[in-house]
Write an enzyme that holds these catalytic residues in place. Sequence first.
Site, PDB file in Angstrom:
ATOM      1  N   CYS A   2       0.543  -0.887   0.162  1.00  0.00           N
ATOM      2  CA  CYS A   2      -0.144  -0.061   0.286  1.00  0.00           C
ATOM      3  C   CYS A   2       0.719   1.713  -0.051  1.00  0.00           C
ATOM      4  O   CYS A   2       1.629   1.196   0.722  1.00  0.00           O
ATOM      5  CB  CYS A   2      -0.848   0.052   1.450  1.00  0.00           C
ATOM      6  SG  CYS A   2      -1.658  -1.975   1.383  1.00  0.00           S
ATOM      7  N   ARG A  27       1.274   1.838  -6.187  1.00  0.00           N
ATOM      8  CA  ARG A  27       1.809   1.219  -5.120  1.00  0.00           C
ATOM      9  C   ARG A  27       0.823  -0.288  -4.297  1.00  0.00           C
ATOM     10  O   ARG A  27       0.390  -0.873  -3.493  1.00  0.00           O
ATOM     11  CB  ARG A  27       1.588   1.244  -3.546  1.00  0.00           C
ATOM     12  CG  ARG A  27       3.517   1.809  -4.294  1.00  0.00           C
ATOM     13  CD  ARG A  27       3.965   2.955  -2.840  1.00  0.00           C
ATOM     14  NE  ARG A  27       4.183   1.963  -1.347  1.00  0.00           N
ATOM     15  CZ  ARG A  27       5.373   1.464  -1.322  1.00  0.00           C
ATOM     16  NH1 ARG A  27       6.396   1.633  -1.779  1.00  0.00           N
ATOM     17  NH2 ARG A  27       5.342   1.088  -0.781  1.00  0.00           N
ATOM     18  N   TRP A  73      -3.508  -1.539  -1.698  1.00  0.00           N
ATOM     19  CA  TRP A  73      -3.419  -3.627  -1.778  1.00  0.00           C
ATOM     20  C   TRP A  73      -4.043  -4.051  -1.409  1.00  0.00           C
ATOM     21  O   TRP A  73      -3.567  -4.533  -0.137  1.00  0.00           O
ATOM     22  CB  TRP A  73      -1.979  -3.082  -2.400  1.00  0.00           C
ATOM     23  CG  TRP A  73      -2.508  -4.718  -4.036  1.00  0.00           C
ATOM     24  CD1 TRP A  73      -2.865  -4.414  -4.916  1.00  0.00           C
ATOM     25  CD2 TRP A  73      -2.036  -6.168  -3.506  1.00  0.00           C
ATOM     26  NE1 TRP A  73      -2.481  -5.686  -5.228  1.00  0.00           N
ATOM     27  CE2 TRP A  73      -1.540  -7.052  -4.660  1.00  0.00           C
ATOM     28  CE3 TRP A  73      -0.606  -6.194  -2.411  1.00  0.00           C
ATOM     29  CZ2 TRP A  73      -1.136  -7.938  -4.872  1.00  0.00           C
ATOM     30  CZ3 TRP A  73      -0.154  -7.824  -2.472  1.00  0.00           C
ATOM     31  CH2 TRP A  73      -0.851  -8.412  -3.462  1.00  0.00           C
ATOM     32  N   ASN A  99       1.477   0.320   6.521  1.00  0.00           N
ATOM     33  CA  ASN A  99       1.090   0.020   5.327  1.00  0.00           C
ATOM     34  C   ASN A  99       2.662  -1.770   5.560  1.00  0.00           C
ATOM     35  O   ASN A  99       3.376  -1.304   6.493  1.00  0.00           O
ATOM     36  CB  ASN A  99       2.365  -0.010   4.437  1.00  0.00           C
ATOM     37  CG  ASN A  99       2.849  -0.605   2.588  1.00  0.00           C
ATOM     38  OD1 ASN A  99       2.592  -1.063   2.492  1.00  0.00           O
ATOM     39  ND2 ASN A  99       4.465  -0.022   2.397  1.00  0.00           N
ATOM     40  N   GLY A 100       2.316  -3.333   5.257  1.00  0.00           N
ATOM     41  CA  GLY A 100       2.426  -4.531   5.917  1.00  0.00           C
ATOM     42  C   GLY A 100       1.794  -5.453   6.197  1.00  0.00           C
ATOM     43  O   GLY A 100       0.877  -5.168   5.769  1.00  0.00           O
ATOM     44  N   GLU A 476       9.352 -12.488 -20.572  1.00  0.00           N
ATOM     45  CA  GLU A 476       9.231 -11.281 -20.672  1.00  0.00           C
ATOM     46  C   GLU A 476       7.502 -10.528 -21.296  1.00  0.00           C
ATOM     47  O   GLU A 476       7.044 -10.040 -21.063  1.00  0.00           O
ATOM     48  CB  GLU A 476      10.430  -9.878 -20.141  1.00  0.00           C
ATOM     49  CG  GLU A 476      10.235  -9.069 -19.962  1.00  0.00           C
ATOM     50  CD  GLU A 476       9.528  -8.405 -19.364  1.00  0.00           C
ATOM     51  OE1 GLU A 476       9.469  -9.595 -18.363  1.00  0.00           O
ATOM     52  OE2 GLU A 476       9.100  -6.806 -18.938  1.00  0.00           O
ATOM     53  N   LYS A 480       4.226  -9.064 -20.595  1.00  0.00           N
ATOM     54  CA  LYS A 480       3.527  -8.097 -20.498  1.00  0.00           C
ATOM     55  C   LYS A 480       2.483  -8.232 -20.899  1.00  0.00           C
ATOM     56  O   LYS A 480       1.855  -6.965 -20.836  1.00  0.00           O
ATOM     57  CB  LYS A 480       5.243  -6.775 -21.326  1.00  0.00           C
ATOM     58  CG  LYS A 480       5.100  -5.920 -20.985  1.00  0.00           C
ATOM     59  CD  LYS A 480       6.089  -5.025 -19.686  1.00  0.00           C
ATOM     60  CE  LYS A 480       5.850  -6.666 -18.728  1.00  0.00           C
ATOM     61  NZ  LYS A 480       6.713  -6.122 -17.853  1.00  0.00           N
ATOM     62  N   GLU A 483       0.265  -9.401 -18.589  1.00  0.00           N
ATOM     63  CA  GLU A 483      -0.669  -8.686 -17.166  1.00  0.00           C
ATOM     64  C   GLU A 483      -1.206  -7.080 -17.309  1.00  0.00           C
ATOM     65  O   GLU A 483      -2.205  -6.878 -17.319  1.00  0.00           O
ATOM     66  CB  GLU A 483       1.320  -7.967 -16.901  1.00  0.00           C
ATOM     67  CG  GLU A 483       1.212  -7.052 -15.774  1.00  0.00           C
ATOM     68  CD  GLU A 483       2.520  -7.067 -15.585  1.00  0.00           C
ATOM     69  OE1 GLU A 483       3.231  -7.051 -16.261  1.00  0.00           O
ATOM     70  OE2 GLU A 483       3.349  -6.095 -14.271  1.00  0.00           O
ATOM     71  N   HIS A 499       6.696 -29.734 -27.214  1.00  0.00           N
ATOM     72  CA  HIS A 499       6.644 -30.863 -26.423  1.00  0.00           C
ATOM     73  C   HIS A 499       5.312 -30.847 -25.473  1.00  0.00           C
ATOM     74  O   HIS A 499       5.382 -31.080 -23.386  1.00  0.00           O
ATOM     75  CB  HIS A 499       8.118 -30.719 -24.716  1.00  0.00           C
ATOM     76  CG  HIS A 499       9.244 -31.060 -25.718  1.00  0.00           C
ATOM     77  ND1 HIS A 499       9.519 -32.367 -26.330  1.00  0.00           N
ATOM     78  CD2 HIS A 499      10.144 -30.617 -26.317  1.00  0.00           C
ATOM     79  CE1 HIS A 499      10.252 -32.446 -26.684  1.00  0.00           C
ATOM     80  NE2 HIS A 499      10.996 -31.240 -26.908  1.00  0.00           N
ATOM     81  N   LYS A 596       3.066  -2.384  -7.845  1.00  0.00           N
ATOM     82  CA  LYS A 596       4.125  -2.520  -8.507  1.00  0.00           C
ATOM     83  C   LYS A 596       4.781  -2.992  -7.636  1.00  0.00           C
ATOM     84  O   LYS A 596       5.998  -3.661  -8.394  1.00  0.00           O
ATOM     85  CB  LYS A 596       4.478  -0.726  -8.707  1.00  0.00           C
ATOM     86  CG  LYS A 596       5.612  -0.369  -8.332  1.00  0.00           C
ATOM     87  CD  LYS A 596       5.385  -0.621 -10.513  1.00  0.00           C
ATOM     88  CE  LYS A 596       6.998  -0.379 -10.695  1.00  0.00           C
ATOM     89  NZ  LYS A 596       6.841  -0.418 -12.600  1.00  0.00           N
TER      90      LYS A 596
END
Length: 601
Positions: A2, A27, A73, A99-100, A476, A480, A483, A499, A596
Amino acid sequence: MCGIIARIGSDDAADTLLTGLENLEYRGYDSAGIAVQNGSGVKVHKTSGEVSDLKSKLNYLPTGNVGIGHTRWSTHGPPTEENAHPHTDSAGDVAVVHNGVIDNYAELRTELAEKGHVFRSDTDTEVIPHLINEYREELPTEAAVRKAVETLEGSYAIAAIVEDEDRVYAARKGSPLVLGLGTDDWFLASDVPAFLDYTDEVIYLEDGDVVVLEPDAYEITDLEGEPVHRETDTVDWDPEDAGKGEYAHYMKKEIHGQPTSLANTIEGRVEDGEVDLESLPAGSFTDVDEVQFVACGTSYHAALYGAQLLKASGIRTEVIRASEYDSASGPVDEGTLTIAVTQSGETADTLQAVRKAAERGARTLAVTNVVGSTIARESDDAMYIRAGPEVGVAATKTFSSQAVSLALVSQRLAADVPHADQVDDVEAMLESLTDLPEQVEEILETTDAERLAKQYIDSDAFFFIGNGLGHPVALEGALKFKEITYEHAEGFASGQLKHGPLALVTERTPVFAVCTGGDDGKTKTNAIEAQTRGASIVAVSPDDHPVVDAAEAHLSVPDTHPVWAGLLANVQLQLVSYYAADLLDRPIDKPRNLAKSVTVE
Ligand code: AGP
């Protein structure tokens, strides 16, 4: 994770708090709130949704020169208004943002409820204002805050305000908290962009610090109340870096910022065909026998990139997803160098992996974008990638700067580690690195990514394949894409397609074939196997690569040394993802369910 902010000054705080929260929304963005204190109690305003929803909900800006704010978040409880911060005690006298994660919140909640405290949310945070209020019955507020903090188990950065007190109380353990020193006001925030418009003078607080802000003074103490001295730093980010500028999205701004960010990453670090890393001078790694990388998500892909370069010099190297460290790490001793790759420097999985490696005797190195971040501070050494602030949740410019930084670190290692060999063409490689920013610019000016995104947007799924250094780029590219578009996208080592994943291939599944080094013949062959089953091939390669003739579409990669070609291919793939997400009208900078940096395991 957060975002938290606090501000105290001589004038009203609300406007500054809301602007700060907007700059912290990367965040977390599922609910938001502020609380201000103006001599007639603590007033809390909060909502589910984004900061813009909070602003629309406020008919007027509440008055009060002392305030705190939060953007969330969710970890404990869904993103409802009740669960949004700030939280208060039963009487509404103490308001707290946090936050935590508080590990012992369930026991504390039961104890406090038995004493008559009334809880209104599902969050772990809510125990904090109740605790402070409970202890205030016998102690002055500052001592009550200290005692509350000592009672908490877990991680926290908290800021609290109290009815009729011109003060902000704050503390940190395991979650970031930065003090901003303005001319007429003080700030506390999870990250610098929250107050960069007002000051660039900062103090990075450390675990165990307790802070009291008053309009004209601040004090930092330890948990016992003893004053502690912390250095003041000047942040070299421009406030402009923190805004979107002319771009519709931060992600586009950050993709387009890569010529500059890469130039900053490289500046002064390559001289006369040699690597010169200020924090890691020649001889830094003579005691290293083997290297392990720990990282998550995009940073893990950058680590895969760096590891391939290191392996080429004969140094034993493993790359571990940080969340899997316990089961995936080989033996560790004092000859092990553990490199944490993390743009934020706060990712909980990566932090835990670094701590475990250090406990087992490894030397640790953080490769990160954020000066003063927890992983940078806890590691033996830090190398900063200098990408500048990245706000879009999808990492773009930090990936390219990480990969280049790791390439430079691997050259330092190859030169220092006694049993390592320098790769043959290191001078040519370093010389072509200086052209990289210009070549990214060329891609940005000439890319066909927008047209291709339109052409393939209605596909059922999107596959990305590559070999050697093309493999992390394919991974990557797929990360992206999924996401920010929410479409099904997967990346594979090209030889692995047959495979299993080939069963998914149809005429509605384009295959992006990254041919930029490694065994590109293998990538071409496997792409053609998919094409035989009806798929279109999108070649991501230099113009003269044989895969182009076989492909239905092409994204051009300027000619460069094979070590850098994958990073140029990656810029093309970033652009395809961006344009596809834009066509689908996705919230590009704030994809659903993500944040993030992820400060919970
Ligand atoms: C990628 O776009 C994401 N932002 C995510 O995978 C990210 O790279 C990962 O969470 C690790 O974050 P870090 O680099 O801050 O440690």
